[in-house]
Design a protein around this motif. Structure first.
Motif, PDB file in Angstrom:
ATOM      1  N   GLU A   7       0.952  -1.145   0.008  1.00 10.57           N
ATOM      2  CA  GLU A   7      -0.084   0.006   0.086  1.00 10.57           C
ATOM      3  C   GLU A   7       0.661   1.300   0.036  1.00 10.57           C
ATOM      4  O   GLU A   7       0.582   2.103  -0.602  1.00 10.57           O
ATOM      5  N   LYS A  59       2.320   2.158  -3.457  1.00 13.67           N
ATOM      6  CA  LYS A  59       1.433   2.674  -4.513  1.00 13.67           C
ATOM      7  C   LYS A  59       1.608   4.071  -4.552  1.00 13.67           C
ATOM      8  O   LYS A  59       1.441   4.863  -3.525  1.00 13.67           O
ATOM      9  N   ILE A 107       0.292   7.605  -4.802  1.00 12.50           N
ATOM     10  CA  ILE A 107      -0.972   8.289  -4.172  1.00 12.50           C
ATOM     11  C   ILE A 107      -1.167   9.522  -5.228  1.00 12.50           C
ATOM     12  O   ILE A 107      -0.535  10.351  -5.291  1.00 12.50           O
ATOM     13  N   ASP A 130      -8.663  15.305  -1.512  1.00 15.45           N
ATOM     14  CA  ASP A 130      -7.713  14.240  -1.519  1.00 15.45           C
ATOM     15  C   ASP A 130      -6.403  14.664  -0.504  1.00 15.45           C
ATOM     16  O   ASP A 130      -6.155  13.947   0.020  1.00 15.45           O
ATOM     17  N   LEU A 190      -5.565  12.985   2.779  1.00 18.42           N
ATOM     18  CA  LEU A 190      -3.990  12.379   2.994  1.00 18.42           C
ATOM     19  C   LEU A 190      -3.351  12.822   4.172  1.00 18.42           C
ATOM     20  O   LEU A 190      -2.657  12.189   4.788  1.00 18.42           O
TER      21      LEU A 190
END
Length: 177
Positions: A11, A14, A16, A23, A27
């Motif tokens: 994860e 990945k 972002i 968003d 975050l």
């Protein structure tokens, strides 16, 4: 444990993608909530700028007059600019204080007007409420003149009964016909 560690690393690896401000905010919140025990540093607002007071006495400044050396003019110019900057700062500060004071006065005025309107409406509501209470408490009173007219329109037996009722209650009938 190894599977959990692999999932977390997958994860984290990945990329972002931040599409909008929501968003970005999400975050940042997730980052803060990963370690809730860590203290959060909240930056303070900008400090208010202050200039040093003007010098009491400046020695050896000839200005731009005759007899001044080539270096004296630069000292004079520097001191002059410093003084002009100080005066400009003082004027801006007084303007800002004036605007702040006017703003506070306007807020107080708006609050006062709102309070007056609210008080007026409250008084109107209470008055209306009291009228409704009085109307509900007050029994219906029959006006004597109206009762006489209605009794005359009824049969004579009914009118005799009303007269006897009124005389029993120490009421007198009015015959203004």
């Amino acid at each position: 444990m190894s599977k959990k560690g692999e999932k977390e690393s997958a994860e984290e690896k990945k990329p972002i993608i931040i599409k909008n401000a929501t968003d970005l905010q999400r975050l940042k919140l997730e980052k803060l909530m990963k370690n809730p025990d860590k203290p959060v540093v909240i930056p303070e607002g900008p400090k208010q700028k202050s200039l040093p007071p003007p010098p009491d006495f400046v020695r050896n400044v000839m200005g731009s007059s005759a007899g001044a050396g080539s270096g004296e003019f630069h000292v004079y110019r520097h001191l002059r600019r410093k003084e002009y900057a100080r005066q400009k700062f003082i004027q801006e500060k007084s303007e800002k204080e004036k605007l702040d004071e006017e703003y506070q006065r306007k807020i107080e005025e708006n609050k006062r007007i709102a309070e007056e309107k609210t008080a007026k409406k409250r008084a109107k509501r209470l008055k209306k409420k009291q009228k409704a209470r009085l109307k509900a408490k007050k029994p219906k009173v029959i006006d004597n003149s109206k009762s006489n007219e209605s009794s005359q329109s009824n049969t004579s037996d009914d009118s005799d009964e009303e007269v006897t009722k009124h005389s029993d209650n120490n009421f007198t009938t009015n015959d203004n016909n």
